[in-house]
Design an enzyme around this catalytic site. Structure first.
Site, PDB file in Angstrom:
ATOM      1  N   SER A  39       0.832  -1.191   0.000  1.00 48.97           N
ATOM      2  CA  SER A  39       0.000   0.000   0.000  1.00 48.97           C
ATOM      3  C   SER A  39       0.881   1.261   0.000  1.00 48.97           C
ATOM      4  O   SER A  39       1.699   1.426  -0.893  1.00 48.97           O
ATOM      5  CB  SER A  39      -0.952  -0.040   1.200  1.00 48.97           C
ATOM      6  OG  SER A  39      -1.998   0.884   1.043  1.00 48.97           O
ATOM      7  N   ASP A 159      -6.014  -2.971  -2.595  1.00 50.77           N
ATOM      8  CA  ASP A 159      -5.030  -2.765  -1.521  1.00 50.77           C
ATOM      9  C   ASP A 159      -4.355  -4.054  -1.043  1.00 50.77           C
ATOM     10  O   ASP A 159      -5.020  -4.984  -0.583  1.00 50.77           O
ATOM     11  CB  ASP A 159      -5.754  -2.107  -0.350  1.00 50.77           C
ATOM     12  CG  ASP A 159      -4.818  -1.562   0.716  1.00 50.77           C
ATOM     13  OD1 ASP A 159      -3.664  -2.027   0.791  1.00 50.77           O
ATOM     14  OD2 ASP A 159      -5.241  -0.677   1.459  1.00 50.77           O
TER      15      ASP A 159
END
Length: 282
Positions: A39, A159
């Protein structure tokens, strides 16, 4: 270059802490053989490999209105809470130009973690071309409900933190005996189960991806188990962990003052722990 694996947790703007640490490391010309970024950690990761001191900080601490990429204003202007095009296109190629050549010429092996929405599992993606680098970082950083899925080779991704927030097991698999982990939460932090409202929204939006929904539901359990394992390894001296001691900023913090304070906290932690880190990796 040291034979060591660096693991970078995400956390959106909390990643400014990691940026501070890595800026200090770059000033000391510290290089490691392997990096795993998740991320926001993926953005920190590529800026570290390209050797661009201050770039991650500039991308996270926004001082000009035209460069704000998240918030209610973006929702009103463009119908979305976060402008991923601005972040991974305009920023990378115009506003804060990314040094693709330096990244691709580096001998550091980079793996960026993204969650495969079909399988619900983490994938550890290696960018080898300029054209794919920012797409992979974008996939790794695309928060469910807030950012759209990113399609790579006909597969949707979101993500990386959903499936593997802190890829310590993957770091072990890479074979380096020395592992450095940079976290963005305080020691002892554990996630809570997702709210019923959030799960209901996700089940509605991602109904075609049941395995992704399962990963979302179980994320907190996987994360907490990982943190227990990291604490155990740290206690034995098997890994080197750095984490903030100040209260972290919020996930989408806007206060320039707070973000600068958290960045400086990371920078000072990098400096304070540097000697001990060298002793560990040597």
């Amino acid at each position: 270059m040291y034979q060591a694996t660096l693991v970078l947790e995400g956390g959106a703007t909390r990643g400014v802490y990691t940026a501070g640490i890595l800026d200090y490391f770059m000033e000391q010309e510290l290089e490691v053989s392997n990096i795993l970024g998740v991320s926001a950690g993926s953005c920190n990761c590529v800026d570290y490999i390209s050797g661009q001191i201050g770039r991650s900080k500039d991308c996270m601490i926004i001082t000009k209105k035209e460069n704000v990429y998240y918030g209610i204003r973006k929702l009103v202007e463009k119908g979305k809470l976060i402008d991923m095009d601005l972040l991974f296109d305009d920023f990378a190629n115009k506003v804060f130009p990314f040094d693709y050549d330096a990244f691709l010429d580096s001998d550091t092996d980079c793996e960026i973690v993204a969650t495969n929405c079909v399988s619900g599992k983490a994938e550890y993606m290696k960018p080898h071309k300029k054209e794919e680098l920012m797409s992979i970082c974008r996939a790794s950083s695309s928060v469910p409900l807030i950012a759209p899925m990113v399609w790579i080779n006909d597969t949707p991704y979101l993500d990386g933190g959903i499936a593997d927030s802190v890829p310590i097991d993957r770091a072990m698999e890479l074979g380096n005996k020395k592992i450095i982990v940079i976290l963005t939460r305080n020691k002892g932090y554990r996630k809570k189960a997702p709210s019923k409202t959030m799960l209901r929204l996700c089940k509605r939006k991602y109904s075609a991806y049941p395995k992704f929904i399962s990963a979302l539901e179980n994320r907190y359990k996987v994360y907490n188990k990982t943190m227990d394992y990291i604490d155990e390894l740290e206690k034995k001296g098997d890994i080197f962990v750095m984490r903030p001691t100040l209260p972290p900023v919020s996930r989408f913090e806007k206060s320039v003052e707070k973000l600068n304070e958290f960045y400086n906290h990371g920078y000072e932690d990098g400096k304070k722990n540097y000697t001990a880190l060298l002793e560990y990796i040597k």
